[in-house]
Design a protein around this motif. Structure first.
Motif, PDB file in Angstrom:
ATOM      1  N   ASN A 103       0.818  -1.206   0.000  1.00  0.00           N
ATOM      2  CA  ASN A 103       0.000   0.000   0.000  1.00  0.00           C
ATOM      3  C   ASN A 103       0.852   1.256   0.000  1.00  0.00           C
ATOM      4  OD1 ASN A 103      -2.806   1.294   0.467  1.00  0.00           O
ATOM      5  ND2 ASN A 103      -1.514   2.216   2.044  1.00  0.00           N
ATOM      6  N   VAL A 104       1.971   1.252   0.732  1.00  0.00           N
ATOM      7  CA  VAL A 104       2.862   2.410   0.763  1.00  0.00           C
ATOM      8  C   VAL A 104       3.447   2.659  -0.631  1.00  0.00           C
ATOM      9  CG1 VAL A 104       5.009   3.343   1.701  1.00  0.00           C
ATOM     10  CG2 VAL A 104       3.400   2.171   3.217  1.00  0.00           C
ATOM     11  N   VAL A 105       3.841   1.584  -1.316  1.00  0.00           N
ATOM     12  CA  VAL A 105       4.354   1.711  -2.683  1.00  0.00           C
ATOM     13  C   VAL A 105       3.283   2.332  -3.583  1.00  0.00           C
ATOM     14  CG1 VAL A 105       5.103   0.409  -4.719  1.00  0.00           C
ATOM     15  CG2 VAL A 105       6.012  -0.166  -2.464  1.00  0.00           C
ATOM     16  N   TYR A 106       2.043   1.887  -3.422  1.00  0.00           N
ATOM     17  CA  TYR A 106       0.929   2.443  -4.193  1.00  0.00           C
ATOM     18  C   TYR A 106       0.694   3.900  -3.840  1.00  0.00           C
ATOM     19  CZ  TYR A 106      -4.016   3.340  -5.242  1.00  0.00           C
ATOM     20  OH  TYR A 106      -5.194   3.896  -5.666  1.00  0.00           O
ATOM     21  N   ARG A 107       0.714   4.239  -2.557  1.00  0.00           N
ATOM     22  CA  ARG A 107       0.474   5.616  -2.124  1.00  0.00           C
ATOM     23  C   ARG A 107       1.579   6.557  -2.594  1.00  0.00           C
ATOM     24  NH1 ARG A 107      -4.838   6.160  -0.962  1.00  0.00           N
ATOM     25  NH2 ARG A 107      -5.511   4.970   0.858  1.00  0.00           N
ATOM     26  N   MET A 108       2.796   6.035  -2.790  1.00  0.00           N
ATOM     27  CA  MET A 108       3.904   6.856  -3.280  1.00  0.00           C
ATOM     28  C   MET A 108       3.845   7.070  -4.785  1.00  0.00           C
ATOM     29  SD  MET A 108       7.167   5.545  -1.011  1.00  0.00           S
ATOM     30  CE  MET A 108       7.316   5.989   0.723  1.00  0.00           C
ATOM     31  N   ASN A 109       2.828   6.515  -5.434  1.00  0.00           N
ATOM     32  CA  ASN A 109       2.651   6.614  -6.884  1.00  0.00           C
ATOM     33  C   ASN A 109       3.749   5.893  -7.665  1.00  0.00           C
ATOM     34  OD1 ASN A 109       0.266   8.182  -6.736  1.00  0.00           O
ATOM     35  ND2 ASN A 109       1.455  10.058  -6.513  1.00  0.00           N
ATOM     36  N   PHE A 110       4.277   4.822  -7.086  1.00  0.00           N
ATOM     37  CA  PHE A 110       5.236   3.996  -7.800  1.00  0.00           C
ATOM     38  C   PHE A 110       4.530   2.911  -8.611  1.00  0.00           C
ATOM     39  CE2 PHE A 110       8.693   4.777  -4.343  1.00  0.00           C
ATOM     40  CZ  PHE A 110       8.855   6.061  -4.823  1.00  0.00           C
ATOM     41  N   ALA A 111       3.244   2.696  -8.356  1.00  0.00           N
ATOM     42  CA  ALA A 111       2.468   1.670  -9.044  1.00  0.00           C
ATOM     43  C   ALA A 111       1.045   2.185  -9.233  1.00  0.00           C
ATOM     44  CB  ALA A 111       2.460   0.368  -8.245  1.00  0.00           C
ATOM     45  N   PRO A 112       0.371   1.810 -10.337  1.00  0.00           N
ATOM     46  CA  PRO A 112      -0.976   2.316 -10.612  1.00  0.00           C
ATOM     47  C   PRO A 112      -2.075   1.689  -9.766  1.00  0.00           C
ATOM     48  CG  PRO A 112      -0.283   0.809 -12.342  1.00  0.00           C
ATOM     49  CD  PRO A 112       0.904   1.004 -11.454  1.00  0.00           C
ATOM     50  N   SER A 113      -1.791   0.570  -9.108  1.00  0.00           N
ATOM     51  CA  SER A 113      -2.799  -0.089  -8.275  1.00  0.00           C
ATOM     52  C   SER A 113      -2.095  -0.873  -7.175  1.00  0.00           C
ATOM     53  CB  SER A 113      -3.665  -1.037  -9.115  1.00  0.00           C
ATOM     54  OG  SER A 113      -2.898  -2.133  -9.590  1.00  0.00           O
ATOM     55  N   ARG A 114      -2.853  -1.307  -6.186  1.00  0.00           N
ATOM     56  CA  ARG A 114      -2.265  -2.110  -5.115  1.00  0.00           C
ATOM     57  C   ARG A 114      -1.812  -3.472  -5.627  1.00  0.00           C
ATOM     58  NH1 ARG A 114      -6.352   0.759  -2.503  1.00  0.00           N
ATOM     59  NH2 ARG A 114      -5.657   2.025  -0.720  1.00  0.00           N
ATOM     60  N   ASP A 115      -2.537  -4.015  -6.591  1.00  0.00           N
ATOM     61  CA  ASP A 115      -2.115  -5.296  -7.173  1.00  0.00           C
ATOM     62  C   ASP A 115      -0.764  -5.160  -7.857  1.00  0.00           C
ATOM     63  OD1 ASP A 115      -4.222  -6.806  -6.309  1.00  0.00           O
ATOM     64  OD2 ASP A 115      -5.336  -6.730  -8.192  1.00  0.00           O
ATOM     65  N   SER A 116      -0.570  -4.076  -8.599  1.00  0.00           N
ATOM     66  CA  SER A 116       0.718  -3.835  -9.260  1.00  0.00           C
ATOM     67  C   SER A 116       1.825  -3.643  -8.227  1.00  0.00           C
ATOM     68  CB  SER A 116       0.622  -2.606 -10.165  1.00  0.00           C
ATOM     69  OG  SER A 116      -0.306  -2.800 -11.201  1.00  0.00           O
ATOM     70  N   ALA A 117       1.502  -2.915  -7.160  1.00  0.00           N
ATOM     71  CA  ALA A 117       2.482  -2.695  -6.093  1.00  0.00           C
ATOM     72  C   ALA A 117       2.851  -4.015  -5.425  1.00  0.00           C
ATOM     73  CB  ALA A 117       1.920  -1.723  -5.066  1.00  0.00           C
ATOM     74  N   LYS A 118       1.854  -4.889  -5.235  1.00  0.00           N
ATOM     75  CA  LYS A 118       2.110  -6.194  -4.626  1.00  0.00           C
ATOM     76  C   LYS A 118       3.080  -7.005  -5.492  1.00  0.00           C
ATOM     77  CE  LYS A 118      -1.620  -8.076  -3.146  1.00  0.00           C
ATOM     78  NZ  LYS A 118      -1.599  -7.780  -1.711  1.00  0.00           N
ATOM     79  N   GLN A 119       2.897  -6.953  -6.814  1.00  0.00           N
ATOM     80  CA  GLN A 119       3.789  -7.667  -7.727  1.00  0.00           C
ATOM     81  C   GLN A 119       5.207  -7.111  -7.668  1.00  0.00           C
ATOM     82  OE1 GLN A 119       1.994  -7.560 -11.629  1.00  0.00           O
ATOM     83  NE2 GLN A 119       0.930  -9.490 -11.284  1.00  0.00           N
ATOM     84  N   MET A 120       5.314  -5.792  -7.594  1.00  0.00           N
ATOM     85  CA  MET A 120       6.639  -5.168  -7.496  1.00  0.00           C
ATOM     86  C   MET A 120       7.392  -5.676  -6.272  1.00  0.00           C
ATOM     87  SD  MET A 120       6.269  -1.151  -8.526  1.00  0.00           S
ATOM     88  CE  MET A 120       6.291  -0.622 -10.236  1.00  0.00           C
ATOM     89  N   VAL A 121       6.679  -5.765  -5.157  1.00  0.00           N
ATOM     90  CA  VAL A 121       7.316  -6.207  -3.907  1.00  0.00           C
ATOM     91  C   VAL A 121       7.725  -7.673  -4.007  1.00  0.00           C
ATOM     92  CG1 VAL A 121       7.003  -6.575  -1.434  1.00  0.00           C
ATOM     93  CG2 VAL A 121       6.084  -4.506  -2.516  1.00  0.00           C
TER      94      VAL A 121
END
Length: 209
Positions: A103-121
């Protein structure tokens, strides 16, 4: 319980509102919720009034789906929030969910959605204090530096998204650093800082029944 693998739009239809599970794509006129107002499944001509239990269940399901969690994961965060007595149980739950690494990655605008942020992590594209963390459920602490790996930041798709979101406002509890690909949590997120279409008190009532 297996993770839901179907269309995100089906979840929004079930809840009767946009949960922005696909980020900005949910603003498109192609959003199925705009075309179909009814929940998924067969058309029911008569619907009974929801019970108190049903209302609380729907709020719990909505919050769980916004953050993309399984029931066991969500319940773990709920129980963790209940171990403190300094702030209301529901507010602490929201705080912990917001401090999840994905969620922090998503809130920082590093990913367009929480699912995308989850994949990045999970793919190792995110570091915490220069160390890799593969768990999306990692709870970020104040002062920890979350960084997008340079090689990933230079890929055309990510580079284009970062440029697109460069001037967007961040939540007041997050600060983006000068390099544009790292940020830090400067304070614990308060409920008043977070826009969510749920009443978390109903979640507490659901589990306390």
């Amino acid at each position: 319980m297996a993770r839901y693998r179907g269309p995100d739009c089906r979840i929004c239809r079930r809840e009767g509102e946009k949960l922005f599970l696909k980020g900005e794509k949910c603003l498109s006129s192609r959003c199925i919720l705009i075309k179909r107002g009814s929940p998924p499944g067969q058309v029911v001509l008569r619907r009974s009034s929801p019970t108190a239990y049903g209302i609380r269940l729907r709020v719990k399901q909505k919050l769980k789906r916004i953050y993309g969690l399984l029931e066991s994961q969500f319940r773990r965060f709920f129980d963790l929030a209940g171990r403190q007595r300094t702030i209301p149980h529901g507010e602490k739950l929201i705080e912990l969910l917001e401090r999840r690494l994905d969620n922090v990655v998503y809130r920082m605008n590093f990913a367009p959605s929480r699912d995308s942020a989850k994949q990045m992590v999970t793919h190792g594209h995110i570091t915490v204090n220069d160390g890799k963390v593969y768990s999306p459920s990692y709870i970020v602490k104040i002062g920890e530096v979350i960084k997008l790996k340079s090689d990933i930041a230079r890929t055309p798709q990510v580079e284009q998204y970062l440029e697109l979101t460069r001037n967007r406002n961040l939540p007041p509890w997050i600060e983006l650093l000068s390099d544009g690909i790292s940020g830090t949590v400067v304070e614990l997120p308060k409920r008043s800082m977070i826009e969510l279409p749920v009443d978390e008190r109903l979640v507490v009532e659901f589990y306390s029944r």
